[in-house]
Enzyme design. Structure first.
Site, PDB file in Angstrom:
ATOM      1  N   LYS A 249      36.050   4.010  20.484  1.00 38.82           N
ATOM      2  CA  LYS A 249      36.793   5.009  19.689  1.00 38.82           C
ATOM      3  C   LYS A 249      38.295   4.995  20.007  1.00 38.82           C
ATOM      4  CE  LYS A 249      36.475  10.098  19.569  1.00 38.82           C
ATOM      5  NZ  LYS A 249      35.549  11.232  19.484  1.00 38.82           N
TER       6      LYS A 249
ATOM      7  N   ARG B  14      36.001  18.144  20.027  1.00 37.31           N
ATOM      8  CA  ARG B  14      34.884  18.805  19.346  1.00 37.31           C
ATOM      9  C   ARG B  14      33.878  19.311  20.357  1.00 37.31           C
ATOM     10  NH1 ARG B  14      32.636  14.694  15.310  1.00 37.31           N
ATOM     11  NH2 ARG B  14      33.437  13.324  16.914  1.00 37.31           N
TER      12      ARG B  14
ATOM     13  N   ARG C  45      23.951   7.882  16.473  1.00 37.27           N
ATOM     14  CA  ARG C  45      24.311   6.778  17.377  1.00 37.27           C
ATOM     15  C   ARG C  45      23.656   5.499  16.876  1.00 37.27           C
ATOM     16  NH1 ARG C  45      26.991  10.079  19.085  1.00 37.27           N
ATOM     17  NH2 ARG C  45      27.070  11.199  21.048  1.00 37.27           N
TER      18      ARG C  45
HETATM   19  C1  BTN Z   1      37.085  14.852  19.231  1.00 34.24           C
HETATM   20  O1  BTN Z   1      36.451  15.453  20.101  1.00 34.24           O
HETATM   21  O2  BTN Z   1      36.773  13.708  18.877  1.00 34.24           O
HETATM   22  C2  BTN Z   1      38.250  15.538  18.581  1.00 34.24           C
HETATM   23  C3  BTN Z   1      39.511  15.396  19.384  1.00 34.24           C
HETATM   24  C4  BTN Z   1      40.736  15.974  18.713  1.00 34.24           C
HETATM   25  C5  BTN Z   1      41.988  15.837  19.554  1.00 34.24           C
HETATM   26  C6  BTN Z   1      43.240  16.235  18.828  1.00 34.24           C
HETATM   27  S1  BTN Z   1      44.690  15.846  19.747  1.00 34.24           S
HETATM   28  C7  BTN Z   1      45.658  16.766  18.638  1.00 34.24           C
HETATM   29  C8  BTN Z   1      44.882  18.009  18.291  1.00 34.24           C
HETATM   30  N1  BTN Z   1      45.120  19.050  19.260  1.00 34.24           N
HETATM   31  C9  BTN Z   1      44.030  19.341  19.978  1.00 34.24           C
HETATM   32  O3  BTN Z   1      43.963  20.198  20.886  1.00 34.24           O
HETATM   33  N2  BTN Z   1      42.991  18.586  19.558  1.00 34.24           N
HETATM   34  C10 BTN Z   1      43.384  17.704  18.472  1.00 34.24           C
END
Ligand code: BTN
Length: 278
Positions: A136, A70, A272
């Site tokens: 996490k 994100r 948070r």
């Molecule tokens: C976050 O930042 O918390 C979200 C992370 C999301 C990662 C997943 S891995 C599978 C899918 N493909 C990606 O490029 N991102 C999501």
């Protein structure tokens, strides 16, 4: 002997077919040893899906070379340990402003599945981080393509730290894996299958009212912020309040220090704990 439709190195393949308890979610699944991002891959396939046969298809990568997190962050995605997968919802028939709620639906599903697989309770840090011992284990990135005012398709990308043994120093107080929490390796196929089972059930409840009203109780049971003081980080600055649950739209309900209530929306704020990440 009939040739398998799955690649030899695909650990999910036929075994996943047998493990799944779903009617339609992930009944079509595809695997690649390496891709840039499973979200990008799923979107490319969706663009070619003129016949609309890929609703519910799951795209799983063993390794991602440009995994997306994100807020433009990178999701580091080494091979051999974790799950990187993207679920494609083609023509989901929901309003575009509801799509962000699917991130909460998936977060709830991963938390339920992770608890089932490990026998330990997983919590949710609003809106969708799945957390064990304050750290996490999962990130979710939802993306949407709109056509004529409606979502043409939505992809929900899920990264689950399953068997990762160590994290870089800058992440070690924020990230963990199922292996580090339980001391034993988990079967990634079971993690995927249980997550998809939970998602199908939760998504069908979501569709009934096109909101989270039927999932709110279950979600709040796992919400680690519930009835705890939180810091709310907004563009305008930081404030404090007590988290009192979520609305049917997935906003976090905050009790202000003067006793009044307000709602915060995940696209605009970060939340948070007072002294830690949760
Ligand atoms: C976050 O930042 O918390 C979200 C992370 C999301 C990662 C997943 S891995 C599978 C899918 N493909 C990606 O490029 N991102 C999501």
């Amino acid at each position: 002997m009939a040739e398998s439709k799955y690649q030899e190195a695909d650990i999910y393949g036929k075994v996943l077919d047998e493990m799944l308890g779903t009617k339609w979610v992930a009944r079509k699944h595809f695997w690649k040893a390496r891709t840039d991002s499973s979200n990008t891959w799923a979107k490319e396939e969706a663009k070619k899906d003129a016949e609309n046969v890929l609703n519910g298809a799951l795209f799983i990568a063993e390794e991602q070379t440009a995994g997306k997190g994100r807020r433009g962050r990178v999701w580091t995605s080494p091979a051999g340990e974790n799950v990187y997968m993207t679920l494609l919802l083609y023509g989901p028939g929901i309003q575009p402003d509801k799509a962000s709620q699917l991130t909460l639906v998936m977060g709830l599903s991963v938390a339920q599945a992770a608890a089932e697989v490990t026998g330990k309770s997983a919590g949710i840090k609003w809106p969708n981080d799945v957390v064990f011992s304050g750290k996490k284990i999962c990130g979710i990135l939802t993306e949407m393509q709109i056509k004529e005012g409606k979502p043409e398709y939505i992809v929900i990308g899920v990264g689950i730290n399953v068997n990762q043994k160590a994290f870089p120093e800058e992440l070690s107080d924020k990230a963990t894996s199922l292996l580090l929490e339980t001391g034993r390796e988990a079967d990634r196929r079971i993690v995927v299958a249980r997550t998809m089972d939970c998602f199908e059930r939760n998504y069908e409840l979501f569709l009934e009212n096109q909101d989270l009203s039927l999932l709110k109780k279950e979600y709040e049971k796992l919400l680690l912020n519930m009835d705890r003081e939180v810091r709310i980080l907004e563009k305008q600055g930081e404030s404090r309040g007590i988290a009192r649950g979520i609305t049917g739209q997935g906003e976090l309900l905050i009790e202000n220090p003067d006793g009044s209530m307000r709602k915060v929306f995940s696209g605009e704020v970060s939340v948070r704990g007072l002294y830690s990440y949760v």
